[in-house]
Design a protein around this motif. Structure first.
Motif, PDB file in Angstrom:
ATOM      1  N   SER A   1       0.908  -1.185   0.020  1.00 52.81           N
ATOM      2  CA  SER A   1       0.134   0.118   0.018  1.00 52.81           C
ATOM      3  C   SER A   1       0.735   1.146  -0.095  1.00 52.81           C
ATOM      4  CB  SER A   1      -0.745  -0.120   1.223  1.00 52.81           C
ATOM      5  OG  SER A   1      -1.376   1.234   1.402  1.00 52.81           O
ATOM      6  N   ASN A   2       0.516   2.189  -0.796  1.00 56.63           N
ATOM      7  CA  ASN A   2       1.017   3.502  -0.644  1.00 56.63           C
ATOM      8  C   ASN A   2       0.748   4.165   0.612  1.00 56.63           C
ATOM      9  OD1 ASN A   2       2.287   3.826  -3.240  1.00 56.63           O
ATOM     10  ND2 ASN A   2       0.086   4.184  -4.082  1.00 56.63           N
ATOM     11  N   TYR A   3      -0.106   3.821   1.451  1.00 57.32           N
ATOM     12  CA  TYR A   3      -0.447   4.363   2.489  1.00 57.32           C
ATOM     13  C   TYR A   3      -0.214   3.858   3.933  1.00 57.32           C
ATOM     14  CZ  TYR A   3      -3.025   6.677  -1.226  1.00 57.32           C
ATOM     15  OH  TYR A   3      -3.369   7.133  -2.593  1.00 57.32           O
ATOM     16  N   ARG A   4      -0.022   2.712   3.738  1.00 58.01           N
ATOM     17  CA  ARG A   4       0.294   1.597   4.851  1.00 58.01           C
ATOM     18  C   ARG A   4       1.332   0.751   4.191  1.00 58.01           C
ATOM     19  NH1 ARG A   4      -1.161   2.402   9.823  1.00 58.01           N
ATOM     20  NH2 ARG A   4      -3.278   3.195  10.263  1.00 58.01           N
ATOM     21  N   PRO A   5       2.822   1.042   4.103  1.00 63.49           N
ATOM     22  CA  PRO A   5       3.482   0.001   3.407  1.00 63.49           C
ATOM     23  C   PRO A   5       3.702  -1.425   3.936  1.00 63.49           C
ATOM     24  CG  PRO A   5       4.765   2.002   4.132  1.00 63.49           C
ATOM     25  CD  PRO A   5       3.339   1.996   4.723  1.00 63.49           C
TER      26      PRO A   5
ATOM     27  N   VAL B   1      -6.409  -3.699  -6.549  1.00 62.26           N
ATOM     28  CA  VAL B   1      -6.001  -2.754  -7.181  1.00 62.26           C
ATOM     29  C   VAL B   1      -7.134  -1.842  -7.536  1.00 62.26           C
ATOM     30  CG1 VAL B   1      -6.337  -3.509  -9.650  1.00 62.26           C
ATOM     31  CG2 VAL B   1      -4.683  -2.256  -9.553  1.00 62.26           C
ATOM     32  N   TYR B   2      -6.596  -0.547  -7.321  1.00 61.90           N
ATOM     33  CA  TYR B   2      -7.570   0.448  -6.751  1.00 61.90           C
ATOM     34  C   TYR B   2      -7.851   1.444  -8.027  1.00 61.90           C
ATOM     35  CZ  TYR B   2      -7.882  -1.080  -2.228  1.00 61.90           C
ATOM     36  OH  TYR B   2      -8.218  -1.826  -1.019  1.00 61.90           O
TER      37      TYR B   2
ATOM     38  N   ALA C   1      -3.794  10.499  -6.026  1.00 66.07           N
ATOM     39  CA  ALA C   1      -3.035   9.315  -5.551  1.00 66.07           C
ATOM     40  C   ALA C   1      -1.902   9.137  -6.287  1.00 66.07           C
ATOM     41  CB  ALA C   1      -4.009   8.092  -6.316  1.00 66.07           C
ATOM     42  N   ALA C   2      -1.628   9.538  -7.393  1.00 67.06           N
ATOM     43  CA  ALA C   2      -0.082   9.405  -8.000  1.00 67.06           C
ATOM     44  C   ALA C   2       0.578  10.343  -7.397  1.00 67.06           C
ATOM     45  CB  ALA C   2      -0.322   9.932  -9.476  1.00 67.06           C
ATOM     46  N   GLU C   3       0.280  11.717  -6.941  1.00 67.60           N
ATOM     47  CA  GLU C   3       1.196  12.518  -6.184  1.00 67.60           C
ATOM     48  C   GLU C   3       1.566  11.926  -4.730  1.00 67.60           C
ATOM     49  OE1 GLU C   3       1.241  16.774  -7.607  1.00 67.60           O
ATOM     50  OE2 GLU C   3      -0.947  16.422  -7.117  1.00 67.60           O
TER      51      GLU C   3
ATOM     52  N   GLN D   1       1.117  18.764   0.973  1.00 61.84           N
ATOM     53  CA  GLN D   1       1.781  18.690   2.296  1.00 61.84           C
ATOM     54  C   GLN D   1       0.595  18.551   3.256  1.00 61.84           C
ATOM     55  OE1 GLN D   1       4.874  18.237   3.044  1.00 61.84           O
ATOM     56  NE2 GLN D   1       4.051  17.394   4.956  1.00 61.84           N
ATOM     57  N   ALA D   2      -0.529  19.079   3.125  1.00 60.51           N
ATOM     58  CA  ALA D   2      -1.600  18.951   3.714  1.00 60.51           C
ATOM     59  C   ALA D   2      -2.413  17.513   3.881  1.00 60.51           C
ATOM     60  CB  ALA D   2      -2.616  20.009   3.679  1.00 60.51           C
ATOM     61  N   TRP D   3      -2.253  17.132   2.655  1.00 61.19           N
ATOM     62  CA  TRP D   3      -2.681  15.715   2.514  1.00 61.19           C
ATOM     63  C   TRP D   3      -1.951  14.625   3.057  1.00 61.19           C
ATOM     64  CZ3 TRP D   3      -7.285  13.474   1.049  1.00 61.19           C
ATOM     65  CH2 TRP D   3      -8.104  14.211   0.277  1.00 61.19           C
ATOM     66  N   LYS D   4      -0.505  14.812   2.855  1.00 63.34           N
ATOM     67  CA  LYS D   4       0.549  13.927   3.635  1.00 63.34           C
ATOM     68  C   LYS D   4       0.103  13.938   5.002  1.00 63.34           C
ATOM     69  CE  LYS D   4       3.718  14.003  -0.139  1.00 63.34           C
ATOM     70  NZ  LYS D   4       5.052  14.674  -0.641  1.00 63.34           N
ATOM     71  N   ASP D   5      -0.029  15.255   5.497  1.00 59.84           N
ATOM     72  CA  ASP D   5      -0.126  15.401   7.059  1.00 59.84           C
ATOM     73  C   ASP D   5      -1.232  14.443   7.512  1.00 59.84           C
ATOM     74  OD1 ASP D   5       2.150  16.750   7.224  1.00 59.84           O
ATOM     75  OD2 ASP D   5       1.173  18.844   7.294  1.00 59.84           O
ATOM     76  N   ARG D   6      -2.465  14.690   6.747  1.00 55.66           N
ATOM     77  CA  ARG D   6      -3.687  14.062   7.130  1.00 55.66           C
ATOM     78  C   ARG D   6      -3.304  12.487   7.217  1.00 55.66           C
ATOM     79  NH1 ARG D   6      -6.621  16.867   2.855  1.00 55.66           N
ATOM     80  NH2 ARG D   6      -6.560  19.030   3.604  1.00 55.66           N
ATOM     81  N   LEU D   7      -2.883  11.935   6.092  1.00 55.25           N
ATOM     82  CA  LEU D   7      -2.330  10.663   6.023  1.00 55.25           C
ATOM     83  C   LEU D   7      -1.540  10.187   7.231  1.00 55.25           C
ATOM     84  CD1 LEU D   7      -1.793  10.182   2.181  1.00 55.25           C
ATOM     85  CD2 LEU D   7      -3.686   9.193   3.645  1.00 55.25           C
ATOM     86  N   THR D   8      -0.719  11.019   7.621  1.00 52.81           N
ATOM     87  CA  THR D   8       0.157  10.638   8.775  1.00 52.81           C
ATOM     88  C   THR D   8      -0.597  10.615   9.880  1.00 52.81           C
ATOM     89  OG1 THR D   8       2.080  11.692   8.018  1.00 52.81           O
ATOM     90  CG2 THR D   8       2.040  11.419  10.211  1.00 52.81           C
ATOM     91  N   ALA D   9      -1.429  11.636  10.107  1.00 55.43           N
ATOM     92  CA  ALA D   9      -2.490  11.508  11.416  1.00 55.43           C
ATOM     93  C   ALA D   9      -3.503  10.198  11.328  1.00 55.43           C
ATOM     94  CB  ALA D   9      -3.399  12.726  11.428  1.00 55.43           C
ATOM     95  N   LEU D  10      -3.853   9.943  10.091  1.00 58.53           N
ATOM     96  CA  LEU D  10      -5.091   9.005  10.018  1.00 58.53           C
ATOM     97  C   LEU D  10      -4.183   7.436  10.384  1.00 58.53           C
ATOM     98  CD1 LEU D  10      -6.915   9.389   6.600  1.00 58.53           C
ATOM     99  CD2 LEU D  10      -7.670   9.173   9.310  1.00 58.53           C
TER     100      LEU D  10
END
Length: 136
Positions: free
Chosen positions: A30-34, A41-42, A53-55, A117-126
Motif C-alpha cells: 500500500s502507498n498509505y500503509r507500506p 488494485v484501486y 493518488a499519483a502524487e 503537504q496537507a494531504w500528507k499530514d492528514r495521512l500521517t495523522a490517519l
C-alpha cells in the motif's frame, strides 16, 4: 462483488512508467500503509482523484495518471465509501482482477505544494487512528 453502476472512464494514479496494454495487478504494498500488501488494485472515475493518488504514491518517479479498464468484477472502494463515508463521492473502486492500461492522461490538476503537504499530514495523522486502517 456487486457491479457498481459507474461505467467510467476509469483512471489509476501511480509513479510507475507504464505502457498501453500493461496490466496492473494486486499484491503490492500500500502507498498509505507500506506494511500492508494489497489484495486489490484501486482506481477512480475522477482523473484528479487519480492524480492525487499519483502524487501521494510511493517512489521517486513523476506522478502519472493512466486511463484503465477493469478486466473483471469490481466494487466500490470500502476505504472511502459507506464503511467510512456515505455513498461514493470519490467514485473510487477496487478489483482483485487486473486493470489494463489504455494510455496516459495528462489533463489532470496537480496539487499545490501546500495542498500536497496537507494531504500528507492528514495521512500521517490517519495512520495513528483506527479510521486510518485499510479495509483489504
Amino acid at each position: 462483488m456487486t457491479q457498481p453502476l459507474d461505467e467510467g472512464p476509469f483512471f489509476h494514479g501511480t509513479k510507475a512508467d507504464l505502457r498501453d496494454g500493461d496490466l496492473l495487478r494486486a499484491g503490492f504494498r500500500s502507498n498509505y500503509r507500506p506494511e500492508v500488501v494489497m489484495n486489490h488494485v484501486y482506481f477512480t472515475a475522477l482523473p484528479n482523484g487519480a492524480g492525487l493518488a499519483a502524487e501521494l504514491a510511493a517512489g521517486d518517479g513523476a506522478p502519472r495518471v493512466y486511463a484503465v479498464e477493469p478486466t473483471g468484477a469490481f466494487e466500490d472502494d470500502p476505504n472511502v465509501t459507506d464503511k467510512k463515508f456515505p455513498g461514493n463521492p470519490t467514485r473510487s473502486y477496487r478489483s482483485s482482477a487486473p486493470l489494463r492500461v489504455l494510455g496516459e492522461i495528462t489533463a489532470w490538476t496537480r496539487q499545490t505544494p501546500e495542498a500536497l503537504q496537507a494531504w500528507k499530514d492528514r495521512l500521517t495523522a490517519l495512520r495513528e487512528t483506527e479510521r486510518g486502517e485499510i479495509i483489504n
